[in-house]
Scaffold this motif. Structure first.
Motif, mmCIF file in Angstrom:
data_model
loop_
_atom_site.group_PDB
_atom_site.id
_atom_site.type_symbol
_atom_site.label_atom_id
_atom_site.label_comp_id
_atom_site.label_asym_id
_atom_site.label_seq_id
_atom_site.Cartn_x
_atom_site.Cartn_y
_atom_site.Cartn_z
ATOM 1 N N SER A 238 11.132 8.351 6.233
ATOM 2 C CA SER A 238 11.084 6.892 6.404
ATOM 3 C C SER A 238 9.661 6.418 6.676
ATOM 4 O O SER A 238 9.261 5.352 6.214
ATOM 5 C CB SER A 238 12.039 6.433 7.507
ATOM 6 N N LEU A 239 8.878 7.226 7.388
ATOM 7 C CA LEU A 239 7.487 6.873 7.652
ATOM 8 C C LEU A 239 6.684 6.879 6.351
ATOM 9 O O LEU A 239 5.926 5.953 6.076
ATOM 10 C CB LEU A 239 6.878 7.853 8.657
ATOM 11 N N LYS A 240 6.891 7.897 5.542
ATOM 12 C CA LYS A 240 6.177 7.988 4.264
ATOM 13 C C LYS A 240 6.574 6.838 3.339
ATOM 14 O O LYS A 240 5.723 6.201 2.725
ATOM 15 C CB LYS A 240 6.470 9.332 3.600
ATOM 16 N N LYS A 241 7.852 6.543 3.286
ATOM 17 C CA LYS A 241 8.361 5.492 2.408
ATOM 18 C C LYS A 241 7.871 4.101 2.822
ATOM 19 O O LYS A 241 7.526 3.278 1.977
ATOM 20 C CB LYS A 241 9.894 5.528 2.433
ATOM 21 N N ASN A 242 7.809 3.849 4.109
ATOM 22 C CA ASN A 242 7.518 2.500 4.606
ATOM 23 C C ASN A 242 6.119 2.322 5.177
ATOM 24 O O ASN A 242 5.781 1.229 5.631
ATOM 25 C CB ASN A 242 8.544 2.131 5.685
ATOM 26 N N SER A 243 5.299 3.363 5.151
ATOM 27 C CA SER A 243 3.991 3.283 5.801
ATOM 28 C C SER A 243 3.075 2.225 5.185
ATOM 29 O O SER A 243 2.234 1.655 5.879
ATOM 30 C CB SER A 243 3.302 4.646 5.792
ATOM 31 N N ALA A 244 3.218 1.945 3.906
ATOM 32 C CA ALA A 244 2.374 0.931 3.266
ATOM 33 C C ALA A 244 2.592 -0.454 3.879
ATOM 34 O O ALA A 244 1.674 -1.283 3.876
ATOM 35 C CB ALA A 244 2.639 0.887 1.767
ATOM 36 N N LEU A 245 3.775 -0.700 4.440
ATOM 37 C CA LEU A 245 4.045 -1.987 5.079
ATOM 38 C C LEU A 245 3.121 -2.246 6.263
ATOM 39 O O LEU A 245 2.870 -3.391 6.630
ATOM 40 C CB LEU A 245 5.503 -2.053 5.550
ATOM 41 N N LEU A 246 2.611 -1.155 6.871
ATOM 42 C CA LEU A 246 1.706 -1.283 8.016
ATOM 43 C C LEU A 246 0.272 -0.918 7.672
ATOM 44 O O LEU A 246 -0.552 -0.710 8.549
ATOM 45 C CB LEU A 246 2.204 -0.394 9.165
ATOM 46 N N GLY A 247 -0.021 -0.831 6.376
ATOM 47 C CA GLY A 247 -1.375 -0.514 5.944
ATOM 48 C C GLY A 247 -1.728 0.946 6.062
ATOM 49 O O GLY A 247 -2.899 1.298 6.145
#
Length: 118
Positions: A49-58
């Motif tokens: 989930s961190l890898k998938k969504n990390s772009a949302l936090l730059g």
């Protein structure tokens, strides 16, 4: 406070957010950040989930090793994931300025308590 390394640039906005939002507002924003990264089925932040969504936090430029290191750094119970409390504690620990301010406030509170006993 800003620090740089050869591969990334980190700007610590947590103290600014704390001053602007206050304590409750800051915790609310940290919870919002947790909710952006959480695995909705498991209720915790996992590597996937961190890898998938990390772009949302730059954080899209972080390597898999960097992401795993983040998880290990905050994983106090050893389950390989971050619950909401672990995430919030990690965010505070990653903010040197906020940690220094917290230590100062703690020390001041201890001094005040000590004065009452003398």
């Amino acid at each position: 406070m800003a620090s740089t390394s050869s591969s990334s640039h980190f700007e610590d906005f947590l103290p600014l957010m704390a001053n602007k939002l206050g304590g409750d507002g800051l915790i609310g924003e940290l919870c919002n950040g947790f909710n952006l990264l959480v695995d909705s089925e498991k209720g915790v932040i996992t590597f996937d989930s961190l890898k998938k969504n990390s772009a949302l936090l730059g954080l899209q430029d972080l390597s898999d090793d960097d992401l795993r290191c983040m998880l290990r750094e905050g994983d106090f119970d050893g389950d390989g994931a971050l619950n909401q409390m672990e995430f919030c504690v990690l965010m505070f620990r990653l903010s040197p300025e906020l940690m220094e301010e917290s230590q100062f406030l703690f020390d001041e509170a201890l001094l005040q308590e000590f004065k009452h006993y003398c």
